[in-house]
Design an enzyme around this catalytic site. Structure first.
Site, PDB file in Angstrom:
ATOM      1  N   LYS A  54       0.844  -1.206   0.000  1.00  0.00           N
ATOM      2  CA  LYS A  54       0.000   0.000   0.000  1.00  0.00           C
ATOM      3  C   LYS A  54       0.872   1.246   0.000  1.00  0.00           C
ATOM      4  O   LYS A  54       0.621   2.205  -0.745  1.00  0.00           O
ATOM      5  CB  LYS A  54      -0.934   0.001   1.226  1.00  0.00           C
ATOM      6  N   GLN A  98      -4.619  -1.291   9.570  1.00  0.00           N
ATOM      7  CA  GLN A  98      -4.602  -2.630   8.992  1.00  0.00           C
ATOM      8  C   GLN A  98      -5.232  -3.642   9.956  1.00  0.00           C
ATOM      9  O   GLN A  98      -4.893  -3.699  11.138  1.00  0.00           O
ATOM     10  CB  GLN A  98      -3.145  -3.021   8.669  1.00  0.00           C
ATOM     11  N   ASP A 121     -11.080   3.149   4.060  1.00  0.00           N
ATOM     12  CA  ASP A 121     -11.557   1.765   3.997  1.00  0.00           C
ATOM     13  C   ASP A 121     -13.074   1.708   3.868  1.00  0.00           C
ATOM     14  O   ASP A 121     -13.631   0.675   3.481  1.00  0.00           O
ATOM     15  CB  ASP A 121     -11.203   1.040   5.314  1.00  0.00           C
TER      16      ASP A 121
HETATM   17  N1  GUN Z   1      -6.793  -6.451   6.106  1.00  0.00           N
HETATM   18  C1  GUN Z   1      -7.018  -7.167   4.985  1.00  0.00           C
HETATM   19  N2  GUN Z   1      -7.653  -6.389   4.060  1.00  0.00           N
HETATM   20  C2  GUN Z   1      -7.842  -5.171   4.637  1.00  0.00           C
HETATM   21  C3  GUN Z   1      -8.423  -3.966   4.186  1.00  0.00           C
HETATM   22  O1  GUN Z   1      -8.934  -3.853   3.066  1.00  0.00           O
HETATM   23  N3  GUN Z   1      -8.406  -2.922   5.062  1.00  0.00           N
HETATM   24  C4  GUN Z   1      -7.862  -3.041   6.311  1.00  0.00           C
HETATM   25  N4  GUN Z   1      -7.906  -1.960   7.102  1.00  0.00           N
HETATM   26  N5  GUN Z   1      -7.312  -4.155   6.761  1.00  0.00           N
HETATM   27  C5  GUN Z   1      -7.298  -5.219   5.920  1.00  0.00           C
END
Ligand code: GUN
Length: 297
Positions: A54, A98, A121
């Protein structure tokens, strides 16, 4: 008839190129550089890979990336204090914590602490509520990516029968909401659905998000239907050698491809779109916070 394979990797790259152009325009015209903060608690190897990816993608799009790595022992109060600092930082337009979080931390409490305008998100209940009522929400990245691919494949979705298999807050429910907003007739299926093959067999659009390898038999799907497979499941692959594995989706791809209209592969379908949509949401958040329109590219 052989299905069109929807190339999520190429589609995501195209979207990322457009986002980079939008960012360049925001910098040139408004002196605005969108910034995304990603918070990682602990050392989960998969989460570390996601967070690194990311951050790299954010920088490649010309945006600012802020990484906060906290120890596994972090308390909920300490994590919320970090979130509140990011809420108050004008250089940070998007905040992503995350998941999963260590057991001592209540995920819902942390998500609730994020400023909804910075919740790239789309997990905050304010954003779920805005989406449910057809208002300007931050939309969760995976369903947003699925919708963009569906519209690119089919054009107008109005009046189509859509079936979403899976009812998670992150994918199934927001996906159903987005399809409803496109005037589809939407059915959500789950583990208690009585006759899954019959429901799936009526659908023009099937979105599979159950997280069970190849549980949707390709033969259930109507000829010509469009299939979006959100599942990413690792299964043993003895044909590749002892102890080897491979990735498969929730749909039995081989049984579907000879008669469906279009289908996303796993890997290379929905997966690459999720990070691209995170970048897209960060641009959207930055523009909304600055009170300007998103640049048309
Ligand atoms: N963990 C796995 N996928 C995601 C996501 O799309 N957002 C977040 N915040 N954590 C994740």
């Amino acid at each position: 008839m052989s299905a069109k394979i929807i190339d999520g990797k190429a589609f995501a790259q195209d979207l990322r190129d457009k986002i980079a152009q939008q960012v360049a325009k925001l910098k040139a015209d408004h002196n605005l550089t969108p910034g995304l903060a990603v918070v990682l608690v602990g050392e989960d190897p998969a989460s570390q890979v996601y967070v690194r990816s990311k951050g790299k993608s954010t920088l490649e799009a010309g945006m600012q990336s802020f990484e906060h790595k906290l120890p596994e022992s972090t308390t909920q109060d300490d994590l919320i204090a970090v979130v509140e600092k990011l809420n108050a930082d004008p250089a940070v337009h998007g905040i992503l914590v995350q998941l999963p979080l260590p057991a001592q931390i209540d995920e819902a409490a942390v998500i609730a602490a994020i400023n909804p305008a910075k919740d790239v998100d789309g997990f905050h209940i304010i954003n779920s509520g805005l989406l449910a009522t057809g208002q300007n929400a931050m939309v969760p990245c995976t369903p947003l990516g699925c919708l963009l691919m569906l519209k690119d494949t089919l054009g107008d979705l109005s009046g189509l029968d859509a079936v979403v298999v899976g009812r998670s807050n992150i994918v199934g429910k927001p996906m159903a909401q987005l399809l409803l907003d496109e005037s589809c007739t939407v059915t959500i299926c789950h583990s208690r659905t009585k006759d899954l093959p019959a429901v799936i067999g009526r659908a023009d659009i099937v979105v599979a998000a159950v997280g069970r390898p190849q549980m949707i038999n390709g033969e259930w799907i109507k000829p010509g239907a469009t299939v979006i497979d959100v599942g990413i499941n690792r299964i043993p692959a003895p044909e590749k050698g002892d102890g080897k594995t491979r990735l498969v989706g929730d749909v039995d791809f081989d049984a579907a491809t000879d008669h469906v209209g279009a289908i996303t592969p796993v890997p290379g379908g929905v997966g690459p779109m999720t990070i691209a949509c995170l970048l897209k949401n960060t641009v959207t958040a930055a523009c909304r916070q600055a009170g300007i329109d998103e640049p048309d590219i």
